[in-house]
Design an enzyme around this catalytic site. Structure first.
Site, mmCIF file in Angstrom:
data_model
loop_
_atom_site.group_PDB
_atom_site.id
_atom_site.type_symbol
_atom_site.label_atom_id
_atom_site.label_comp_id
_atom_site.label_asym_id
_atom_site.label_seq_id
_atom_site.Cartn_x
_atom_site.Cartn_y
_atom_site.Cartn_z
ATOM 1 N N GLU A 1 1.092 -1.057 0.320
ATOM 2 C CA GLU A 1 -0.105 0.026 -0.312
ATOM 3 C C GLU A 1 1.101 1.116 -0.103
ATOM 4 O O GLU A 1 2.038 1.070 0.105
ATOM 5 C CB GLU A 1 -0.751 0.622 1.215
ATOM 6 C CG GLU A 1 -0.255 -0.538 2.166
ATOM 7 C CD GLU A 1 -0.489 0.472 3.565
ATOM 8 O OE1 GLU A 1 -0.158 1.856 2.885
ATOM 9 O OE2 GLU A 1 -0.982 0.399 5.410
ATOM 10 N N LYS B 1 -4.665 -1.792 14.459
ATOM 11 C CA LYS B 1 -3.453 -0.131 14.412
ATOM 12 C C LYS B 1 -3.458 -0.583 16.302
ATOM 13 O O LYS B 1 -4.972 -0.574 16.539
ATOM 14 C CB LYS B 1 -4.156 1.117 14.043
ATOM 15 C CG LYS B 1 -3.001 0.685 12.334
ATOM 16 C CD LYS B 1 -2.756 2.286 12.116
ATOM 17 C CE LYS B 1 -2.354 1.650 10.442
ATOM 18 N NZ LYS B 1 -3.477 0.820 9.507
#
Length: 297
Positions: A21, A153
């Site tokens: 990404e 995360k």
């Protein structure tokens, strides 16, 4: 969609390919570390005998595989949009330069024919009473590819994220671990669905999913290398201290997670940044190993 010649040749000859990404380049890491890391991730994939395919949008064109000057533009320009799937049509229509999130990278990579994707941490369910769910999760529920990450995360609601993954039939693999990692930390106390210790096991499991026509992703969670791990109790304390600031500063939506991660890096004297780079590199390495095995099935 413009597929780099090297990537197109790899697809045609069934070489192993790893998608990467670009949001981590444009929005996830400080300069000049972002460009250094982007180059290093591609190098790791090549060292693993795979073709790297960093994905982004440039001048409204979906790019699968980037040139050196493309990486530099993403890393150094201050006008790079952050693009999830909902933004792709807008970006194409308005000829934006944009970095792709986990969700949009998956969407583009799958349509290009790539089966393995390496990232840092996925988005998930945000903390707080408002049900704020990252667009990464629905794409994981409907795109059949292998996603290598270090869990969600740390700034997110990890138990709620794990529950969402279970509810939406996304198989969570613990790669050489017995519980889901927590990004900067190797443990979270949250369960995995199956442990795999080798790339062969992961490739076989994914091939079995495809045989059964399971339409969701196979989420392979690999812990941050132990030497770069940040103590979870310290992370929790820093996070608690930081959570009040976004509301006071009117920071929300897609800007919230980058803000909190930057706060954690600052307050940890760079320890979380070091961990972030270490896990990105490790995940690229693991993904390359898996892609090699998958190309042989």
């Amino acid at each position: 969609m413009i597929i780099k010649d090297e990537v197109r040749a790899g697809l045609e000859s069934r070489q192993p390919i790893v998608a990467l990404e670009s949001t981590v380049i444009a929005h996830g890491l400080p300069r000049p570390i972002n460009l250094e890391t982007a180059r290093r991730l591609e190098q790791i994939v090549r060292e693993g005998a795979c073709v790297p395919a960093t994905i982004a949008m440039l001048a409204g064109e979906l790019r699968v595989g980037l040139e050196t000057n493309d990486l530099e533009l993403l890393a150094q320009s201050s006008d790079i949009k952050k693009l999830s799937v909902r933004d792709l049509a807008i970006g194409v229509a308005r000829k934006w330069n944009g970095a792709t999130t986990v969700a949009s990278t998956m969407w583009i990579a799958h349509r290009a024919g790539i089966k393995v994707f390496a990232t840092g941490g996925i988005g998930g369910v945000h903390r707080g009473s408002l049900p704020d769910v990252s667009a990464d999760l629905p794409q994981l529920a409907q795109i059949p590819m292998i996603v290598v990450c270090s869990g969600a995360k740390i700034v997110l609601d990890l138990p709620a994220t794990r529950e969402w993954l279970e509810t939406n039939s996304i198989t969570v693999v613990g790669y050489q671990c017995d519980e889901m990692p927590a990004f900067y930390s190797r443990s979270s106390g949250l369960p995995i669905d199956v442990r795999c210790d080798t790339p062969e096991e992961v490739a076989h499991l994914f091939a079995t999913q495809r045989h059964l026509d399971v339409r969701s992703a196979l989420l392979v969670t690999a812990p941050v290398p132990s030497e770069a791990e940040v103590e979870q109790s310290f992370l929790n304390k820093v996070l608690e201290d930081s959570l009040g600031q976004p509301e006071r500063n009117q920071i929300s939506g897609r800007d919230l997670t980058p803000f909190l991660l930057a706060q954690m890096s600052q307050r940890s004297d760079g320890a979380t940044l070091h961990a972030n780079i270490a896990l990105l590199e490790n995940n690229a390495r693991v993904a390359a190993q898996i892609a090699n095995e998958l190309s042989q099935t």
